[in-house]
Design a protein around this motif. Sequence first.
Motif, PDB file in Angstrom:
ATOM      1  N   VAL A 147      35.123  25.538  55.744  1.00 22.72           N
ATOM      2  CA  VAL A 147      35.868  26.792  55.913  1.00 22.72           C
ATOM      3  C   VAL A 147      34.933  27.951  56.221  1.00 22.72           C
ATOM      4  CG1 VAL A 147      37.478  28.418  54.838  1.00 22.72           C
ATOM      5  CG2 VAL A 147      37.690  25.971  54.380  1.00 22.72           C
ATOM      6  N   MET A 148      34.083  28.318  55.247  1.00 20.48           N
ATOM      7  CA  MET A 148      33.369  29.576  55.386  1.00 20.48           C
ATOM      8  C   MET A 148      32.143  29.620  54.470  1.00 20.48           C
ATOM      9  SD  MET A 148      35.251  33.295  55.096  1.00 20.48           S
ATOM     10  CE  MET A 148      36.577  32.690  56.160  1.00 20.48           C
ATOM     11  N   ALA A 149      31.057  30.144  54.991  1.00 20.00           N
ATOM     12  CA  ALA A 149      29.878  30.460  54.185  1.00 20.00           C
ATOM     13  C   ALA A 149      29.690  31.966  54.231  1.00 20.00           C
ATOM     14  CB  ALA A 149      28.646  29.753  54.734  1.00 20.00           C
ATOM     15  N   GLY A 150      29.007  32.501  53.232  1.00 18.81           N
ATOM     16  CA  GLY A 150      28.832  33.947  53.242  1.00 18.81           C
ATOM     17  C   GLY A 150      27.701  34.398  52.362  1.00 18.81           C
ATOM     18  N   MET A 151      27.236  35.613  52.649  1.00 17.41           N
ATOM     19  CA  MET A 151      26.166  36.235  51.871  1.00 17.41           C
ATOM     20  C   MET A 151      26.509  37.692  51.665  1.00 17.41           C
ATOM     21  SD  MET A 151      22.032  36.070  52.478  1.00 17.41           S
ATOM     22  CE  MET A 151      21.837  37.250  53.796  1.00 17.41           C
ATOM     23  N   GLY A 152      26.367  38.161  50.416  1.00 15.08           N
ATOM     24  CA  GLY A 152      26.640  39.554  50.114  1.00 15.08           C
ATOM     25  C   GLY A 152      27.881  39.725  49.258  1.00 15.08           C
ATOM     26  N   PHE A 153      28.720  40.664  49.648  1.00 19.77           N
ATOM     27  CA  PHE A 153      29.863  41.075  48.833  1.00 19.77           C
ATOM     28  C   PHE A 153      30.795  39.923  48.481  1.00 19.77           C
ATOM     29  CE2 PHE A 153      34.343  42.359  48.792  1.00 19.77           C
ATOM     30  CZ  PHE A 153      34.355  43.234  47.718  1.00 19.77           C
ATOM     31  N   ASP A 154      31.087  39.040  49.433  1.00 19.91           N
ATOM     32  CA  ASP A 154      32.038  37.956  49.168  1.00 19.91           C
ATOM     33  C   ASP A 154      31.545  37.046  48.048  1.00 19.91           C
ATOM     34  OD1 ASP A 154      30.112  37.320  51.316  1.00 19.91           O
ATOM     35  OD2 ASP A 154      30.973  35.317  51.149  1.00 19.91           O
ATOM     36  N   ALA A 155      30.252  36.708  48.080  1.00 17.88           N
ATOM     37  CA  ALA A 155      29.694  35.865  47.033  1.00 17.88           C
ATOM     38  C   ALA A 155      29.572  36.630  45.713  1.00 17.88           C
ATOM     39  CB  ALA A 155      28.327  35.331  47.461  1.00 17.88           C
ATOM     40  N   GLN A 156      29.271  37.937  45.786  1.00 17.59           N
ATOM     41  CA  GLN A 156      29.217  38.745  44.569  1.00 17.59           C
ATOM     42  C   GLN A 156      30.580  38.786  43.899  1.00 17.59           C
ATOM     43  OE1 GLN A 156      26.135  40.729  43.586  1.00 17.59           O
ATOM     44  NE2 GLN A 156      27.307  40.210  41.756  1.00 17.59           N
ATOM     45  N   MET A 157      31.630  38.885  44.693  1.00 15.93           N
ATOM     46  CA  MET A 157      32.998  38.870  44.158  1.00 15.93           C
ATOM     47  C   MET A 157      33.277  37.569  43.411  1.00 15.93           C
ATOM     48  SD  MET A 157      36.524  38.771  46.368  1.00 15.93           S
ATOM     49  CE  MET A 157      36.061  37.151  47.011  1.00 15.93           C
ATOM     50  N   LEU A 158      32.875  36.448  44.009  1.00 15.14           N
ATOM     51  CA  LEU A 158      33.076  35.153  43.356  1.00 15.14           C
ATOM     52  C   LEU A 158      32.299  35.070  42.048  1.00 15.14           C
ATOM     53  CD1 LEU A 158      32.735  32.830  46.484  1.00 15.14           C
ATOM     54  CD2 LEU A 158      34.846  33.348  45.263  1.00 15.14           C
ATOM     55  N   GLU A 159      31.078  35.582  42.081  1.00 11.31           N
ATOM     56  CA  GLU A 159      30.212  35.511  40.906  1.00 11.31           C
ATOM     57  C   GLU A 159      30.789  36.299  39.729  1.00 11.31           C
ATOM     58  OE1 GLU A 159      25.480  35.432  40.607  1.00 11.31           O
ATOM     59  OE2 GLU A 159      26.253  37.400  41.180  1.00 11.31           O
ATOM     60  N   ASP A 160      31.465  37.406  40.025  1.00 12.88           N
ATOM     61  CA  ASP A 160      31.950  38.284  38.964  1.00 12.88           C
ATOM     62  C   ASP A 160      33.446  38.144  38.701  1.00 12.88           C
ATOM     63  OD1 ASP A 160      29.452  39.207  38.496  1.00 12.88           O
ATOM     64  OD2 ASP A 160      29.726  41.162  39.434  1.00 12.88           O
ATOM     65  N   THR A 161      34.030  37.044  39.145  1.00 16.73           N
ATOM     66  CA  THR A 161      35.434  36.777  38.850  1.00 16.73           C
ATOM     67  C   THR A 161      35.513  35.827  37.661  1.00 16.73           C
ATOM     68  OG1 THR A 161      36.104  37.082  41.156  1.00 16.73           O
ATOM     69  CG2 THR A 161      37.614  35.872  39.733  1.00 16.73           C
ATOM     70  N   SER A 162      36.186  36.251  36.636  1.00 13.06           N
ATOM     71  CA  SER A 162      36.274  35.494  35.389  1.00 13.06           C
ATOM     72  C   SER A 162      37.128  34.241  35.556  1.00 13.06           C
ATOM     73  CB  SER A 162      36.888  36.386  34.301  1.00 13.06           C
ATOM     74  OG  SER A 162      37.377  35.638  33.227  1.00 13.06           O
ATOM     75  N   GLU A 163      36.600  33.112  35.049  1.00 11.96           N
ATOM     76  CA  GLU A 163      37.375  31.871  35.067  1.00 11.96           C
ATOM     77  C   GLU A 163      38.647  32.014  34.246  1.00 11.96           C
ATOM     78  OE1 GLU A 163      36.923  29.059  36.721  1.00 11.96           O
ATOM     79  OE2 GLU A 163      35.117  29.787  37.720  1.00 11.96           O
ATOM     80  N   THR A 164      38.565  32.757  33.154  1.00 17.29           N
ATOM     81  CA  THR A 164      39.745  32.971  32.312  1.00 17.29           C
ATOM     82  C   THR A 164      40.817  33.743  33.071  1.00 17.29           C
ATOM     83  OG1 THR A 164      38.355  33.020  30.338  1.00 17.29           O
ATOM     84  CG2 THR A 164      40.568  33.956  30.147  1.00 17.29           C
ATOM     85  N   THR A 165      40.391  34.786  33.798  1.00 16.29           N
ATOM     86  CA  THR A 165      41.348  35.579  34.576  1.00 16.29           C
ATOM     87  C   THR A 165      41.946  34.753  35.698  1.00 16.29           C
ATOM     88  OG1 THR A 165      40.021  37.546  34.097  1.00 16.29           O
ATOM     89  CG2 THR A 165      41.665  37.740  35.840  1.00 16.29           C
ATOM     90  N   LYS A 166      41.128  33.927  36.357  1.00 17.73           N
ATOM     91  CA  LYS A 166      41.656  33.049  37.413  1.00 17.73           C
ATOM     92  C   LYS A 166      42.710  32.106  36.862  1.00 17.73           C
ATOM     93  CE  LYS A 166      37.800  31.383  39.157  1.00 17.73           C
ATOM     94  NZ  LYS A 166      36.958  30.552  40.077  1.00 17.73           N
ATOM     95  N   ALA A 167      42.437  31.537  35.688  1.00 20.13           N
ATOM     96  CA  ALA A 167      43.391  30.608  35.093  1.00 20.13           C
ATOM     97  C   ALA A 167      44.694  31.311  34.726  1.00 20.13           C
ATOM     98  CB  ALA A 167      42.777  29.954  33.860  1.00 20.13           C
ATOM     99  N   ARG A 168      44.599  32.603  34.373  1.00 15.99           N
ATOM    100  CA  ARG A 168      45.786  33.326  33.923  1.00 15.99           C
ATOM    101  C   ARG A 168      46.627  33.862  35.079  1.00 15.99           C
ATOM    102  NH1 ARG A 168      43.372  36.742  30.946  1.00 15.99           N
ATOM    103  NH2 ARG A 168      43.563  38.627  32.193  1.00 15.99           N
ATOM    104  N   ILE A 169      45.986  34.433  36.115  1.00 11.15           N
ATOM    105  CA  ILE A 169      46.778  35.087  37.159  1.00 11.15           C
ATOM    106  C   ILE A 169      46.568  34.495  38.555  1.00 11.15           C
ATOM    107  CG2 ILE A 169      46.798  37.240  35.860  1.00 11.15           C
ATOM    108  CD1 ILE A 169      44.749  38.372  37.812  1.00 11.15           C
ATOM    109  N   GLY A 170      45.666  33.511  38.705  1.00  8.59           N
ATOM    110  CA  GLY A 170      45.475  32.876  40.006  1.00  8.59           C
ATOM    111  C   GLY A 170      44.557  33.676  40.912  1.00  8.59           C
ATOM    112  N   TRP A 171      44.792  33.544  42.246  1.00  2.99           N
ATOM    113  CA  TRP A 171      43.868  34.149  43.200  1.00  2.99           C
ATOM    114  C   TRP A 171      43.743  35.671  43.100  1.00  2.99           C
ATOM    115  CZ3 TRP A 171      45.357  37.843  46.595  1.00  2.99           C
ATOM    116  CH2 TRP A 171      46.716  37.918  46.917  1.00  2.99           C
TER     117      TRP A 171
END
Length: 335
Positions: A147-171
């Motif tokens: 699909v997609m590779a990236g460097m910068g903001f997109d990866a920073q967003m992934l890094e700082d997204t909580s697994e708990t929050t993802k499990a609770r509210i999804g994308w």
Amino acid sequence: MDGGDDKRPVTADDRAPRSAVVVNPTKVTDLDEFRRTVNDALSAAGWPAPVWYETTAEDPGRGQTEEAVRDGAQVVFACGGDGTVMACVSGLVGTDAALAVLPQGTGNLLAANLGLSNDLAAGLEVAVERGMRRLDVGAVGDQYFAVMAGMGFDAQMLEDTSETTKARIGWPAYVVGAAKHLRDRPMRVTVAIDDKPPLRRRARSVLIANVGRLQGGVRLLTDAEPDDGWLDVAVLTPRTLRHWLAMGWALVRRRGSVPRMEVFRARRVEITSNRPQPRQLDGDLIEPGRSLKAEVRPESLWLCVPRPERAPDLAEDADAAAKRGEKLVEEARRE
């Protein structure tokens, strides 16, 4: 390891294929129930029982996929999040075995581009109907992305997204992660595309895409096609909150150009930053670094898709496949 021939691993006219399931057990709430559902649905479709492999912390799926192919699997189901799917992709590149996605993580990028959420029935039906396409992939060293590779903001967003929050509210959890970094300073990057003179930009993110859909179904790159032999490179240069809002509104409306985004096409691309940056492949974080180098591997991955015709959007017919999949699972449960 380019593909290129039009041979399909299995078609609707072939006998039921041998399959394997590579599952990340940490992503499945009830593994025994999940296994029963998959086995029963495939049995109802006339397929032999699949061979099951569990991922580990040491091997997130590539080794298991390669073993499955050596043992004769013609279809490999990837069950887990982005990391599991990416590992399976890397194990299947250049083979005649096909990948089928049964997404179990939150916001799986390849599943989003197939029009699949965490709908097990839809994923099974897509595989059972044997609609397959040979796709390009991007190669980053010995790893691959579909699909997609990236460097910068997109990866920073992934890094700082909580697994708990993802499990609770999804994308939408990714929006929370993104909001933390909207005002971060840009990186100075050099983008070298094929043999052209390098570009220099102050960018927030550089994305290298094979297909163009983001989390939540937002289509970032409308012209990106999965089997055209090219990678699409998007350089994002917003500097203020107003720039971000304008970019987001343009992506949602999808009319005309997107402000603060330049798009290029490449067979090879190397991004070099003035300082180390977070990096990601298909939504899965890899080690931070100052550079990201990718090249296209044309038509080197067989993928089970809702409709096999050559269309830019891999999600065509996904809703109809989901409805057919519900019937398949219901029939399996009655047997």
